[in-house]
Enzyme design. Sequence first.
Site, mmCIF file in Angstrom:
data_model
loop_
_atom_site.group_PDB
_atom_site.id
_atom_site.type_symbol
_atom_site.label_atom_id
_atom_site.label_comp_id
_atom_site.label_asym_id
_atom_site.label_seq_id
_atom_site.Cartn_x
_atom_site.Cartn_y
_atom_site.Cartn_z
ATOM 1 N N HIS A 13 -42.318 -23.105 3.890
ATOM 2 C CA HIS A 13 -42.070 -23.454 2.468
ATOM 3 C C HIS A 13 -40.924 -25.060 2.953
ATOM 4 O O HIS A 13 -40.059 -24.539 3.149
ATOM 5 C CB HIS A 13 -40.702 -22.820 1.773
ATOM 6 C CG HIS A 13 -40.946 -22.770 0.557
ATOM 7 N ND1 HIS A 13 -40.776 -21.726 -0.856
ATOM 8 C CD2 HIS A 13 -39.975 -23.943 -0.012
ATOM 9 C CE1 HIS A 13 -40.044 -22.725 -1.876
ATOM 10 N NE2 HIS A 13 -39.658 -23.902 -1.475
ATOM 11 N N HIS A 65 -40.860 -28.928 1.430
ATOM 12 C CA HIS A 65 -40.928 -30.725 0.394
ATOM 13 C C HIS A 65 -41.005 -32.054 1.284
ATOM 14 O O HIS A 65 -39.495 -32.243 1.854
ATOM 15 C CB HIS A 65 -40.179 -30.492 -0.872
ATOM 16 C CG HIS A 65 -40.384 -29.514 -1.560
ATOM 17 N ND1 HIS A 65 -41.214 -28.599 -2.800
ATOM 18 C CD2 HIS A 65 -39.006 -28.268 -1.193
ATOM 19 C CE1 HIS A 65 -40.958 -26.921 -3.236
ATOM 20 N NE2 HIS A 65 -39.753 -26.703 -2.354
ATOM 21 N N LYS A 83 -48.858 -24.169 -6.503
ATOM 22 C CA LYS A 83 -46.847 -23.544 -6.361
ATOM 23 C C LYS A 83 -47.141 -23.699 -7.721
ATOM 24 O O LYS A 83 -46.714 -24.007 -8.979
ATOM 25 C CB LYS A 83 -46.394 -24.205 -5.569
ATOM 26 C CG LYS A 83 -44.846 -24.127 -6.595
ATOM 27 C CD LYS A 83 -44.097 -23.003 -5.069
ATOM 28 C CE LYS A 83 -43.204 -23.220 -5.414
ATOM 29 N NZ LYS A 83 -41.418 -24.462 -5.299
ATOM 30 N N HIS A 120 -41.982 -19.910 -6.558
ATOM 31 C CA HIS A 120 -41.466 -19.766 -6.634
ATOM 32 C C HIS A 120 -40.333 -18.236 -7.512
ATOM 33 O O HIS A 120 -40.173 -18.827 -8.889
ATOM 34 C CB HIS A 120 -40.009 -20.940 -7.049
ATOM 35 C CG HIS A 120 -38.642 -21.284 -7.666
ATOM 36 N ND1 HIS A 120 -37.800 -21.677 -7.117
ATOM 37 C CD2 HIS A 120 -38.395 -20.784 -8.707
ATOM 38 C CE1 HIS A 120 -36.420 -21.850 -7.810
ATOM 39 N NE2 HIS A 120 -37.442 -21.120 -8.423
ATOM 40 N N HIS A 124 -38.248 -17.338 -2.013
ATOM 41 C CA HIS A 124 -37.174 -17.041 -1.975
ATOM 42 C C HIS A 124 -36.731 -15.604 -2.330
ATOM 43 O O HIS A 124 -35.946 -14.856 -1.763
ATOM 44 C CB HIS A 124 -36.326 -17.710 -3.167
ATOM 45 C CG HIS A 124 -36.426 -19.174 -3.674
ATOM 46 N ND1 HIS A 124 -36.133 -20.390 -1.979
ATOM 47 C CD2 HIS A 124 -37.061 -20.340 -4.384
ATOM 48 C CE1 HIS A 124 -36.774 -21.507 -3.314
ATOM 49 N NE2 HIS A 124 -37.411 -21.476 -3.937
ATOM 50 N N ASP A 132 -37.210 -24.825 2.792
ATOM 51 C CA ASP A 132 -37.237 -24.987 1.666
ATOM 52 C C ASP A 132 -36.232 -26.746 2.063
ATOM 53 O O ASP A 132 -35.849 -26.964 1.057
ATOM 54 C CB ASP A 132 -36.103 -24.510 0.543
ATOM 55 C CG ASP A 132 -36.365 -24.601 -1.422
ATOM 56 O OD1 ASP A 132 -37.238 -25.555 -1.450
ATOM 57 O OD2 ASP A 132 -36.160 -24.028 -2.178
HETATM 58 ZN ZN ZN Z 1 -38.750 -25.020 -2.248
#
Ligand code: ZN
Length: 417
Positions: free
Chosen positions: A61, A63, A186, A227, A247, A319
């Site tokens: 996970h 970005h 996603k 998410h 999460h 993340d």
């Molecule tokens: Zn994220």
Amino acid sequence: MSKSVKISASILFDGWNEPMKDGAVIFEGSKITYAGTSEGSPKADTEYNTQTVMPGLWDCHIHYFGVKGASEEEWNLTHPITMSARAIFDAQADLRAGFTSVREVGGVGLKMREAIDDGTSIGPKIYSAGSPIGITAGHADAHTYPLDFVHSRAALLWGSLGPVDGPWEAVKAMRVQFREGADLIKIMGSGGVMSQRDSPHHQEFSDEELEAMVNEAQTKERVIASHTHGAAGIKAVLKAGIQTIEHGTWLDDELCDLMIEKDAILVPTIFIQQRLKEFGEQFGASMAVMDKIQEVAEKHKETMKLAYKKGVQIACGTDIYSSGMDSMVPHGMNAKELSYYVEVGMSPLEALRTATAMGPKTLGPRAPKSGELKVGYDADIVCLSTDPFRDITSIEDRKNIIGVFKMGNLDVNNGIV
Ligand SMILES: [Zn+2]
């Protein structure tokens, strides 16, 4: 014929089993041809020695956004070329940290990876979702900007539709990402922390929308990563058949059981919660965001303990999204997540598995043969000068990562001999 390479090590971790003493891994070209005891292993054209050899790590996970902080303004007004120019260095930082594969659940990585795959720049293998998909007023929306701006920004960044509503719009948004080359989808299954006006406790896509999206993903053999923080959202997406929960902040006993029953995987992301709590304000997070993060960060670690104890499948995810070591959640600090897993009760072996053998599983039917030292698997390999089973935090220090091979190429040579 490509030349063979052998790495001998005092400790060999194959990505799943207990570590082996005095092991060796051999590869030719991009594929592993031998993994086992050093004694009796075949000779190779080039030979290296190291303390520990293990599979290249997976961060499931991340970005690539090429931003520094947490303000809605920066996220929405940074030019895509600036974002990509920074992100190319972030990709290098991930690889240098031993992460040879990343699952990018939204970001500019889907297009940036072409410059890595053709050898222009170095970076991990990027498995990308392209644009995240969410509803109007949801976590993928930018609530303080005009809606038509949000749609045009999404078109500029991803060729995507921006916020969507209703089953068919949601399916169309997925098809647009398939067209762009996305390896997975996603979605925003609940409200988020970094968005201004939604609540992590609320379910975002309706049951009808979720059902349509899951059908589309199954037909096209892609995984949907959702998410999801709150219990309502987690329950809804699991019931719809979504395979990975990102999460999972408010997982409880019953929801952990449902995850196990559905064979779903949790991607926790403790790293960002802790960093946001500590540095969010300094990096421009609004008061609305800071209020949410206090609640989420506290709950999240507690939930991880429960999920681990109950036996939920867990894959490592951080993340991480920001650029440069002086930023909010810097690329290259990915291994810190594993130390948090040990803190909540895992053994170093269990923590390492979440970033090795478990990684590819988060791509479902498109899982590559990676994350394990096994014959026929990708030669994605990390060489360490330390023993991570004795000290998991030793992977956090880049000077201990002395060699990183990606598809058999020594992309990072930090003193391996
Ligand atoms: Zn994220």
